[in-house]
Design an enzyme around this catalytic site. Sequence first.
Site, short mmCIF file in Angstrom:
data_model
loop_
_atom_site.label_atom_id
_atom_site.label_comp_id
_atom_site.label_asym_id
_atom_site.label_seq_id
_atom_site.Cartn_x
_atom_site.Cartn_y
_atom_site.Cartn_z
N GLU A 29 -4.84 -3.83 -5.03
CA GLU A 29 -6.04 -4.43 -4.44
C GLU A 29 -7.16 -3.41 -4.34
O GLU A 29 -6.94 -2.29 -3.87
CB GLU A 29 -5.70 -4.98 -3.04
CG GLU A 29 -4.69 -6.12 -3.10
CD GLU A 29 -3.94 -6.32 -1.79
OE1 GLU A 29 -4.36 -5.77 -0.76
OE2 GLU A 29 -2.91 -7.02 -1.82
N GLU A 60 0.74 -9.22 -2.23
CA GLU A 60 1.61 -8.05 -2.34
C GLU A 60 2.96 -8.34 -3.00
O GLU A 60 3.48 -7.53 -3.76
CB GLU A 60 1.84 -7.40 -0.97
CG GLU A 60 0.62 -6.65 -0.44
CD GLU A 60 -0.43 -7.56 0.18
OE1 GLU A 60 -0.16 -8.76 0.35
OE2 GLU A 60 -1.52 -7.07 0.50
N PHE A 83 -1.75 -0.32 2.38
CA PHE A 83 -1.14 0.35 3.53
C PHE A 83 0.37 0.14 3.42
O PHE A 83 0.83 -0.90 2.96
CB PHE A 83 -1.62 -0.26 4.85
CG PHE A 83 -3.03 0.12 5.23
CD1 PHE A 83 -3.27 1.11 6.18
CD2 PHE A 83 -4.11 -0.50 4.64
CE1 PHE A 83 -4.57 1.46 6.53
CE2 PHE A 83 -5.42 -0.16 4.99
CZ PHE A 83 -5.65 0.83 5.94
N ASP A 85 2.41 -0.56 5.56
CA ASP A 85 2.85 -1.73 6.34
C ASP A 85 3.02 -2.96 5.44
O ASP A 85 3.85 -3.82 5.71
CB ASP A 85 1.81 -2.04 7.42
CG ASP A 85 1.44 -0.80 8.21
OD1 ASP A 85 1.85 -0.68 9.36
OD2 ASP A 85 0.75 0.09 7.64
N PHE A 86 2.24 -3.04 4.38
CA PHE A 86 2.28 -4.24 3.54
C PHE A 86 3.48 -4.24 2.60
O PHE A 86 3.72 -5.23 1.92
CB PHE A 86 0.98 -4.41 2.75
CG PHE A 86 -0.27 -4.25 3.57
CD1 PHE A 86 -0.26 -4.49 4.94
CD2 PHE A 86 -1.46 -3.85 2.99
CE1 PHE A 86 -1.39 -4.32 5.71
CE2 PHE A 86 -2.61 -3.69 3.75
CZ PHE A 86 -2.57 -3.92 5.11
N HIS A 129 -1.11 -1.32 10.77
CA HIS A 129 -1.65 -0.48 9.69
C HIS A 129 -1.28 0.99 9.89
O HIS A 129 -1.99 1.87 9.41
CB HIS A 129 -3.18 -0.56 9.63
CG HIS A 129 -3.72 -1.84 9.08
ND1 HIS A 129 -3.65 -3.03 9.74
CD2 HIS A 129 -4.36 -2.11 7.92
CE1 HIS A 129 -4.22 -3.98 9.02
NE2 HIS A 129 -4.66 -3.45 7.91
#
Lengths: 328, 345
Positions: A29, A60, A83, A85-86, A129
């Site tokens: 992205e 994702e 990030f 986290d994703f 994040h």
Amino acid sequence: MPEITYLEAIRQALWQEMKRDERVFLLGEDIGRYGGAFGLTHGMLDEFGEERVLETPISEATIVATAIGAALLGMRPVAELMFMDFVLLSLDQLANQAAKMHFMFGGRATVPMVVRMPGGSGSGAASQHSQSLESVLMQFPGLIVINPSTPYDAKGLMLSAIRNPNPVCFVEHKVLYKMKGEVPEGDYTIPIGVAEIKRPGRDITVVANNVMVIKALNVAEKLSKEGIEVEVVDPRTMLPLDTETILQSVARTGRLLVVHEACQTGGWAGEVIASVVGSPIFDYIDAPVRRLGGKDIPIPYNRILEKAAVPQEADIEQEIRASVEGRI
Amino acid sequence: MSKDKGKGSEKDIGSHKLFDKRVKQLKMSDDSLIGLYRTMCTVRHFEYMADKLYAAGKVHGTMHLSAGQEAVAAGISLAVQPDDYLINHHRGHGHFIAKGADINLMMAEFLGKDAGYNHGRGGSMHIADFQSNNLGANGIVGGGIPQAVGVGLALKMQKRKEICVCIFGDGAANEGVFHEAMNMVALWKLPVLYICENNKYGMSMDVDRAVAKLPIAQRADAYGIPWACVDGNDVVEVYDAMKTAVEHIRSGKGPYFVEAITYRYFGHSKSDRNLYRPKEEIEDWKQNRDPIMRFTKHLLQSEIIDEGQAQEINAQAEQVIIKAVEFAEASPEPDVSTLMEYVYA
Ligand SMILES: Cc1ncc(C[n+]2csc(CCOP(=O)(O)OP(=O)(O)O)c2C)c(N)n1
Ligand SMILES: [Mg+2]
């Protein structure tokens, strides 16, 4: 040797490998005109064009799955998750799919892909994040988990990661992006699965990853003036973990502290400690082994709380002192 | 059932006749129109103040500002009831203000203070107020979309009259859960109003490059969900569409999907240099399509308010924000000793 940032080192590796191997391409992205959320792929769209710098919708699971599919056909995708986290949105594809294929298909399939992901706290990005999920990723045999702490390691390990025939999670730390260090301009690789002693010392072994390596080195420098010599071991690769180097270090120092930003419970420090105390090295241990992980909480937004949630230099220093001074 | 006005036929922009006709059709009172204006001014001031505070180094974390998109927030709020549920996304300040959130508590949260809605734990991206059925903003793009299924389901199980409003961006519509959720709300005829706030970009990705077929709202067709695509910078048009949607949902007919075309003025977040969109485009939206400017013109022309009143309302809105900053700055930081609060496992 030129001094460049950690971010620049990773970018250089991607750039050089894309020049060298036309199978390598990037997807993720905002990695084109925007240059990625942290600017890491800045200028790469202009250099390599839209066919090799693919900007994706915010999807994702399919970003990682696309990398898998392309890798199965011999491409060398490097995907960016904005990030770390994703990675949780794409974990089915990584853990159930990519990680299993080589084994499940009896060695007949290989999935040469890299998924980059910046983790860690320190930027006020709050709970969704800021996570350090490397311990989670270590639960999936078949995923290589790399986690460099210096610009030099970052470049050399990225080149190894892309050339490796198996899926690699390349974990970066956002706070390290601006850190500078010496990096050769040319091609070099650092072997996957090999730890490095970042600083030798006789009194205690501190095993730490990514940003904690830097913090541990600062503390070591300070304590050295008092005559406490800290050995800092950086695994560099979390899976496969180089326990041999760690064991040898502890055998020399007789003391062990493991430091990571990831939450303490279930964190990889437990794995390191289990390897040490369960080995013949146990006889050489002079003090209770210690670990210092992130607090077992989501990362808070407020900057004071955010700092308090993860190990700081003062905490590391305190732990080292407690160990060498024989306090429990 | 569906209409696609989102591209905003150019001649409609500023057409006062159309405005008058709509206001009459919708039986909108002067008070409600003035209320919309006040809400939009308040949101605008909040966002510019947030930017200022950030520039002054008073904000540690990230933020996503909605200046330029105020008409969507205001238009929704007039069409729903205060106790209807709201699931918001990261660009959420406007929707919270329009829902009637306490601006002091929002500002305190933005500055990470203990008095804030989340006691400084969440920040701009996670503001929530469970007492007013505001279920919060989300840092995970698309994260709230499937949760609306559960909220809708509970409302149905509990035989309640409230509905769930779920707001997300054009970019979020490309997460896989979007499709899972659309199918389930339709299947179970749940009382959910999905609102896609299409501000033309998901971060730097323009919607034409990210979505295979536009408008986004037409995807609802695949699930048998009625939809509309409206000019999100025309507050009355937004209200009109939302009113239709809310009536449909409250009558028990199941979900509805509205896409509102709008535009954000600031960069995506704190670190954005706007390299991905032409300056002229930003200027065009600001000069010619600004939702507050357009609405003000109509209000003046219809003599609902005069110039002086418009200025006064705007000044009052600004005062609210200034007061909120004073409140937030005077509030203490959370105490470090409370670090482990709200942690149960
Ligand atoms: C799962 C996930 N992916 C990516 C991001 C990073 N990110 C935050 S907002 C955003 C763009 C969202 O675009 P859109 O849904 O259109 O909302 P807008 O910001 O335009 O209001 C991105 C990519 C994120 N927070 N979560
Ligand atoms: Mg958008």
